[in-house]
Design a protein around this motif. Structure first.
Motif, PDB file in Angstrom:
ATOM      1  N   CYS A  60       0.829  -1.203   0.000  1.00  0.00           N
ATOM      2  CA  CYS A  60       0.000   0.000   0.000  1.00  0.00           C
ATOM      3  C   CYS A  60       0.863   1.253   0.000  1.00  0.00           C
ATOM      4  O   CYS A  60       0.526   2.242  -0.631  1.00  0.00           O
ATOM      5  N   ASP A  61       1.989   1.193   0.656  1.00  0.00           N
ATOM      6  CA  ASP A  61       2.862   2.356   0.834  1.00  0.00           C
ATOM      7  C   ASP A  61       3.960   2.454  -0.219  1.00  0.00           C
ATOM      8  O   ASP A  61       4.702   3.428  -0.255  1.00  0.00           O
ATOM      9  N   ALA A  62       4.088   1.457  -1.099  1.00  0.00           N
ATOM     10  CA  ALA A  62       5.228   1.365  -2.013  1.00  0.00           C
ATOM     11  C   ALA A  62       5.429   2.605  -2.871  1.00  0.00           C
ATOM     12  O   ALA A  62       6.557   3.008  -3.134  1.00  0.00           O
ATOM     13  N   ALA A  63       4.352   3.222  -3.316  1.00  0.00           N
ATOM     14  CA  ALA A  63       4.473   4.375  -4.207  1.00  0.00           C
ATOM     15  C   ALA A  63       4.915   5.634  -3.476  1.00  0.00           C
ATOM     16  O   ALA A  63       5.461   6.545  -4.089  1.00  0.00           O
ATOM     17  N   GLU A  64       4.649   5.719  -2.201  1.00  0.00           N
ATOM     18  CA  GLU A  64       4.990   6.895  -1.410  1.00  0.00           C
ATOM     19  C   GLU A  64       5.540   6.462  -0.058  1.00  0.00           C
ATOM     20  O   GLU A  64       4.853   6.569   0.955  1.00  0.00           O
ATOM     21  N   PRO A  65       6.778   5.971  -0.025  1.00  0.00           N
ATOM     22  CA  PRO A  65       7.307   5.454   1.235  1.00  0.00           C
ATOM     23  C   PRO A  65       7.284   6.461   2.378  1.00  0.00           C
ATOM     24  O   PRO A  65       7.246   6.069   3.536  1.00  0.00           O
ATOM     25  N   ASN A  66       7.273   7.730   2.073  1.00  0.00           N
ATOM     26  CA  ASN A  66       7.266   8.734   3.130  1.00  0.00           C
ATOM     27  C   ASN A  66       5.876   9.019   3.676  1.00  0.00           C
ATOM     28  O   ASN A  66       5.722   9.725   4.656  1.00  0.00           O
ATOM     29  N   ALA A  67       4.843   8.474   3.033  1.00  0.00           N
ATOM     30  CA  ALA A  67       3.471   8.706   3.475  1.00  0.00           C
ATOM     31  C   ALA A  67       3.120   7.848   4.684  1.00  0.00           C
ATOM     32  O   ALA A  67       2.212   8.168   5.433  1.00  0.00           O
ATOM     33  N   ILE A  68       3.827   6.746   4.874  1.00  0.00           N
ATOM     34  CA  ILE A  68       3.600   5.815   5.971  1.00  0.00           C
ATOM     35  C   ILE A  68       2.131   5.370   6.011  1.00  0.00           C
ATOM     36  O   ILE A  68       1.412   5.591   6.965  1.00  0.00           O
ATOM     37  N   LEU A  69       1.719   4.749   4.920  1.00  0.00           N
ATOM     38  CA  LEU A  69       0.371   4.221   4.832  1.00  0.00           C
ATOM     39  C   LEU A  69       0.345   2.814   5.392  1.00  0.00           C
ATOM     40  O   LEU A  69       1.325   2.079   5.310  1.00  0.00           O
ATOM     41  N   GLY A  70      -0.793   2.428   5.918  1.00  0.00           N
ATOM     42  CA  GLY A  70      -0.984   1.072   6.398  1.00  0.00           C
ATOM     43  C   GLY A  70      -1.842   0.288   5.433  1.00  0.00           C
ATOM     44  O   GLY A  70      -2.423   0.845   4.503  1.00  0.00           O
ATOM     45  N   SER A  71      -1.951  -1.002   5.646  1.00  0.00           N
ATOM     46  CA  SER A  71      -2.727  -1.845   4.737  1.00  0.00           C
ATOM     47  C   SER A  71      -4.179  -1.386   4.651  1.00  0.00           C
ATOM     48  O   SER A  71      -4.812  -1.511   3.605  1.00  0.00           O
ATOM     49  N   GLY A  72      -4.732  -0.820   5.711  1.00  0.00           N
ATOM     50  CA  GLY A  72      -6.110  -0.341   5.697  1.00  0.00           C
ATOM     51  C   GLY A  72      -6.336   0.860   4.794  1.00  0.00           C
ATOM     52  O   GLY A  72      -7.469   1.173   4.436  1.00  0.00           O
ATOM     53  N   ASP A  73      -5.268   1.531   4.385  1.00  0.00           N
ATOM     54  CA  ASP A  73      -5.390   2.678   3.491  1.00  0.00           C
ATOM     55  C   ASP A  73      -5.614   2.258   2.043  1.00  0.00           C
ATOM     56  O   ASP A  73      -5.788   3.108   1.172  1.00  0.00           O
ATOM     57  N   CYS A  74      -5.596   0.959   1.782  1.00  0.00           N
ATOM     58  CA  CYS A  74      -5.862   0.422   0.448  1.00  0.00           C
ATOM     59  C   CYS A  74      -7.115  -0.448   0.458  1.00  0.00           C
ATOM     60  O   CYS A  74      -7.250  -1.392  -0.316  1.00  0.00           O
ATOM     61  N   GLY A  75      -8.028  -0.136   1.343  1.00  0.00           N
ATOM     62  CA  GLY A  75      -9.298  -0.853   1.409  1.00  0.00           C
ATOM     63  C   GLY A  75      -9.122  -2.316   1.745  1.00  0.00           C
ATOM     64  O   GLY A  75      -8.159  -2.714   2.403  1.00  0.00           O
ATOM     65  N   ALA A  76     -10.036  -3.122   1.254  1.00  0.00           N
ATOM     66  CA  ALA A  76     -10.006  -4.558   1.522  1.00  0.00           C
ATOM     67  C   ALA A  76      -8.929  -5.257   0.713  1.00  0.00           C
ATOM     68  O   ALA A  76      -8.573  -6.392   1.010  1.00  0.00           O
ATOM     69  N   GLY A  77      -8.414  -4.590  -0.324  1.00  0.00           N
ATOM     70  CA  GLY A  77      -7.386  -5.177  -1.172  1.00  0.00           C
ATOM     71  C   GLY A  77      -7.834  -5.255  -2.614  1.00  0.00           C
ATOM     72  O   GLY A  77      -8.807  -4.625  -3.023  1.00  0.00           O
ATOM     73  N   THR A  78      -7.110  -6.046  -3.398  1.00  0.00           N
ATOM     74  CA  THR A  78      -7.373  -6.177  -4.828  1.00  0.00           C
ATOM     75  C   THR A  78      -8.523  -7.150  -5.073  1.00  0.00           C
ATOM     76  O   THR A  78      -8.544  -8.246  -4.508  1.00  0.00           O
ATOM     77  N   VAL A  79      -9.472  -6.739  -5.916  1.00  0.00           N
ATOM     78  CA  VAL A  79     -10.622  -7.599  -6.198  1.00  0.00           C
ATOM     79  C   VAL A  79     -10.160  -8.934  -6.768  1.00  0.00           C
ATOM     80  O   VAL A  79      -9.157  -9.019  -7.473  1.00  0.00           O
ATOM     81  N   ASP A  80     -10.889  -9.980  -6.437  1.00  0.00           N
ATOM     82  CA  ASP A  80     -10.630 -11.329  -6.929  1.00  0.00           C
ATOM     83  C   ASP A  80     -11.921 -11.797  -7.585  1.00  0.00           C
ATOM     84  O   ASP A  80     -12.882 -12.156  -6.891  1.00  0.00           O
TER      85      ASP A  80
END
Length: 166
Positions: free
Chosen positions: A115-135
């Motif tokens: 979730c944070d890979a694009a902006e390492p300085n943003a310090i995002l957590g997994s919850g900042d990317c919702g439930a995840g990638t649709v399956d």
């Protein structure tokens, strides 16, 4: 995403975008308002360990009917809209709540790193990317739709943007 319309509107399924590597794309919205993520392409090299080419975008059609590769949440949202439409077509009794619940509950979670890979300085957590990638297969299975062979009677599905007047 909570600061922008239509993503912050009630009853909207808010979609973020992931790269081919499954990481949040640098342009994607994020935050607690994101419901799910979907492929959005990434044509800008933000990760020094990979080489990005034009083909890392999502193959699309322009207004002239020509193929081109694009990137954006405008590429990710049609993946989710198309899946939701397929879910409804194959399970007509499913309502909006059923479809949303199936999409969210079966999504593949992103790690905090993804979730944070694009902006390492943003310090995002997994919850900042919702439930995840649709399956798609898991979401269809959650509605008890047979995901083996689906007969769409020769139907072709396209996603495009259009401007309609009058």
């Amino acid at each position: 995403a909570g600061s922008y319309t239509p993503g912050n509107c009630p009853d909207v399924l808010t979609v973020g975008a992931v790269t081919r590597e499954g990481e949040r794309a640098y342009y994607s919205n994020y935050g607690s308002r994101i419901d799910v993520m979907a492929p959005g392409g990434e044509q800008k090299d933000t990760n020094t360990s990979t080489t990005v080419t034009i083909e890392d975008g999502i193959l699309s059609l322009n207004a002239s009917g020509d193929y081109l590769y694009l990137q954006g949440t405008s590429m990710a949202a049609p993946h989710v809209a198309g899946l939701a439409a397929l879910m409804k077509a194959l399970e007509p009794t499913a309502n909006q709540t059923d479809v949303r619940a199936a999409l969210v509950s079966t999504a593949r979670p992103l790690s905090s790193f993804q979730c944070d890979a694009a902006e390492p300085n943003a310090i995002l957590g997994s919850g900042d990317c919702g439930a995840g990638t649709v399956d798609a297969a898991a979401a269809l299975a959650a509605l008890n739709v047979n995901t083996g062979t689906v007969d769409l009677a020769g139907m072709q599905v396209y996603a495009c943007s259009a401007v309609v007047s009058n």
